[in-house]
Design a protein around this motif. Structure first.
Motif, PDB file in Angstrom:
ATOM      1  N   PHE A 190       0.868  -1.176   0.000  1.00 28.67           N
ATOM      2  CA  PHE A 190       0.000   0.000   0.000  1.00 28.67           C
ATOM      3  C   PHE A 190       0.903   1.224   0.000  1.00 28.67           C
ATOM      4  O   PHE A 190       1.747   1.381   0.882  1.00 28.67           O
ATOM      5  CB  PHE A 190      -0.870  -0.053   1.253  1.00 28.67           C
ATOM      6  N   ASN A 247      -8.038  -2.743   1.533  1.00 27.32           N
ATOM      7  CA  ASN A 247      -9.227  -1.881   1.578  1.00 27.32           C
ATOM      8  C   ASN A 247      -9.388  -1.246   2.951  1.00 27.32           C
ATOM      9  O   ASN A 247      -9.835  -0.093   3.070  1.00 27.32           O
ATOM     10  CB  ASN A 247     -10.468  -2.697   1.215  1.00 27.32           C
ATOM     11  N   GLN A 250      -7.139   1.690   2.997  1.00 27.34           N
ATOM     12  CA  GLN A 250      -7.679   2.773   2.174  1.00 27.34           C
ATOM     13  C   GLN A 250      -8.689   3.592   2.961  1.00 27.34           C
ATOM     14  O   GLN A 250      -8.700   4.828   2.888  1.00 27.34           O
ATOM     15  CB  GLN A 250      -8.330   2.206   0.909  1.00 27.34           C
ATOM     16  N   ARG A 254      -7.603   7.493   4.325  1.00 23.00           N
ATOM     17  CA  ARG A 254      -8.119   8.274   3.191  1.00 23.00           C
ATOM     18  C   ARG A 254      -7.770   9.749   3.297  1.00 23.00           C
ATOM     19  O   ARG A 254      -7.615  10.435   2.281  1.00 23.00           O
ATOM     20  CB  ARG A 254      -9.626   8.093   3.062  1.00 23.00           C
ATOM     21  N   SER A 258      -4.977   9.417  -1.925  1.00 23.26           N
ATOM     22  CA  SER A 258      -5.290   8.148  -2.566  1.00 23.26           C
ATOM     23  C   SER A 258      -4.043   7.275  -2.645  1.00 23.26           C
ATOM     24  O   SER A 258      -2.933   7.774  -2.811  1.00 23.26           O
ATOM     25  CB  SER A 258      -5.865   8.370  -3.961  1.00 23.26           C
ATOM     26  N   ARG A 261      -1.187   0.596  -5.475  1.00 25.45           N
ATOM     27  CA  ARG A 261      -0.863  -0.756  -5.011  1.00 25.45           C
ATOM     28  C   ARG A 261       0.273  -1.338  -5.838  1.00 25.45           C
ATOM     29  O   ARG A 261       0.231  -1.320  -7.067  1.00 25.45           O
ATOM     30  CB  ARG A 261      -2.099  -1.651  -5.122  1.00 25.45           C
TER      31      ARG A 261
END
Length: 396
Positions: A190, A247, A250, A254, A258, A261
Motif C-alpha cells: 500500500f 481496503n 484505504q 483516506r 489516494s 498498489r
C-alpha cells in the motif's frame, strides 16, 4: 601452529581457541568476511575462518525447525527453506550493497552474531527471537550448548539471546537451531505519495495500530526517493486477506490521499531495497543506523539537517532511521546529541573507513551500570579477551 585456522567441526574450533587462550593470541572470527567492515576493526593478527563449518544438520519442515552449522551461507539457508514453502521471518538484511560488495554473501552465524533483522521485525521480532538453541565455544576453549530444538524452551539462562548481537566477542558459535515459518501465499504494498516526514510517520503509526496486520512500514522522503516521497505499508498472507486489509487501509488513511498498489513482484523489489539500505549504496559517505521512538524520527532529521548535510529514510514505522552524512564527516557528537534531544535511543556507525572506525565509538556508548555488566559477561565467557578484541569497544 599456523597463523590462521579453518576448522571443520566444533572440536577443531575448541582446539584452536584453547591454543589461542593458552598463547594469549587474539583471533578474528570470520565466516565469509562479508561484515568485516561492520563494527570496529578487530585487533588481532590471526583468523579463525568458519567457512568450512558448513552444512545442514537437521531440517524438519513439518516441525518448523532447522539446525545448521554456523558457517553455512545464509543464501543457502534461505533457498532451502524457500524450496519448502517456508521463510526466516526475521528477514535478515544483506549489507553487501551498502559496503560495495555483491549480494548474497554472509553466513547464518554472522547474521545472528550481528542480530540482523529486516523490515518484518515490527511484526515477527528480531533475529534473536527466532533462535531455539546454539552450540558454541567460549573464549576459555569450552564447548557449551544452550537452548533446545523445541519452540518453547524456558529452562536456564537464555544464552542465545546474549550471543546474538555480541559480534563474536563472547563465543564462537558452531551450530544454530532456528525456527522457520510458512511463507505467505501473497504480498502487496500500500503506497501513499507526496507526504511530508511528519504526515508519513503519522500514517505509518495509524496503520500499525489498526487490524491490518502490517509486516513492513517505511517512509522514503523525496530526497532519497527520486523526487517524490513514498509512504509504504506491506501486507502479506492469503490473497483474499491481503485484498481485504488493503481496503481497510484505504478507508483508515483516506485523509492522507489516494493510494496505489504494488503487486507481489514490485513489492519484493521495494522491500529488499529498504532492507538492504540500497538508497545509500554506491557511495562511501558515512551511514548511521539510529533507533528512536517512531514518532521522534522526523524531529531527529530536522535537528540534524540544521547541523549537517543529512539524508535519511525511515523503517519500522519510523523507529529505525537510516542516516547518511553527505559531507563525508561522521558527525558522531551531533548525531548522539540529537538522539538525546528527541528522548533517547541508539546510534550505530555502520559505514565508514577503517581508520575512522578505529577512533570512533561505533556503537552507542553504554551507561555505566550496563557497561559494567557487559564487562563481567565478557570476563565470564572470554577472560583472556582473545575473541574479536576491539570489535565493539576499544581494548575489550
Amino acid at each position: 601452529m599456523d597463523a590462521n585456522f579453518k576448522p571443520r567441526d566444533a572440536r577443531q574450533v575448541e582446539e584452536a581457541v584453547k591454543w589461542a587462550a593458552g598463547e594469549d593470541q587474539p583471533l578474528e572470527i570470520i565466516g565469509q568476511g562479508s561484515k568485516r567492515a561492520l563494527g570496529r576493526p578487530v585487533q588481532a593478527a590471526r583468523f579463525l575462518d568458519l567457512s568450512d563449518l558448513s552444512g545442514v544438520e537437521n531440517y524438519e519442515p513439518a516441525e518448523l525447525i532447522l539446525t545448521v552449522k554456523a558457517g553455512t551461507p545464509i543464501a543457502e539457508v534461505e533457498k532451502l527453506v524457500e524450496d519448502n514453502g517456508q521463510e526466516l521471518s526475521f528477514e535478515p538484511m544483506d549489507y553487501g550493497p551498502l559496503f560495495g560488495e555483491s549480494s548474497g554473501r554472509g553466513t547464518i552465524g554472522g547474521v545472528l552474531a550481528a542480530n540482523l533483522s529486516g523490515p518484518r521485525r515490527i511484526k515477527a521480532g528480531a533475529a534473536r527471537d527466532h533462535v531455539l538453541g546454539m552450540e558454541a565455544v567460549s573464549g576459555r576453549g569450552e564447548i557449551f550448548n544452550s537452548g533446545g530444538k523445541v519452540v518453547k524452551n524456558v529452562t536456564g539462562y537464555d544464552l542465545p539471546r546474549a550471543l546474538c548481537g555480541s559480534y563474536g566477542t563472547l563465543a564462537v558459535t558452531t551450530t544454530v537451531t532456528v525456527k522457520v515459518n510458512p511463507r505467505p501465499e501473497s504480498s502487496a504494498t500500500f503506497m501513499l505519495s507526496g507526504l511530508s516526514e511528519d504526515d508519513g510517520i503519522k500514517a505509518l503509526c495509524a496503520a500499525m495500530g489498526s487490524s491490518a496486520e502490517v509486516s513492513g512500514a517505511a517512509h522514503l522522503p523525496a530526497g532519497v526517493n527520486g523526487g517524490t516521497s513514498n509512504t509504504v505499508l506491506r501486507l502479506e498472507g492469503f490473497a483474499a486477506s491481503v485484498d481485504y486489509r488493503f481496503n481497510t487501509l484505504q478507508s483508515l488513511l483516506r485523509d492522507f490521499g489516494s493510494a496505489t498498489r504494488l503487486d507481489e513482484d514490485g513489492s519484493k523489489v521495494l522491500w529488499r531495497s529498504i532492507r538492504d539500505v540500497e538508497p545509500f549504496a554506491g557511495s562511501d559517505a558515512p551511514v548511521w543506523r539510529v533507533s528512536v521512538a517512531p514518532t521522534a524520527g522526523p524531529q531527529l532529521l530536522r535537528i540534524l539537517q540544521n547541523r549537517m548535510s543529512a539524508q535519511a529514510y525511515f523503517d519500522w514505522s519510523g523507529g529505525l532511521v537510516w542516516l547518511s552524512s553527505a559531507d563525508g564527516e561522521i558527525h558522531d557528537a551531533d548525531i548522539r546529541a540529537a538522539v538525546g534531544e528527541v528522548g533517547g535511543g541508539h546510534a550505530t556507525l555502520v559505514r565508514a573507513g577503517p581508520s575512522v572506525r578505529s577512533n570512533a565509538a561505533v556503537f552507542q556508548p553504554q551507561p555505566g551500570p550496563l557497561a559494567a555488566l557487559s564487562r563481567r559477561l565478557k570476563e565470564q565467557f572470554d577472560p583472556k579477551g582473545i575473541l574479536n578484541p576491539g570489535r565493539m569497544v576499544s581494548g575489550v
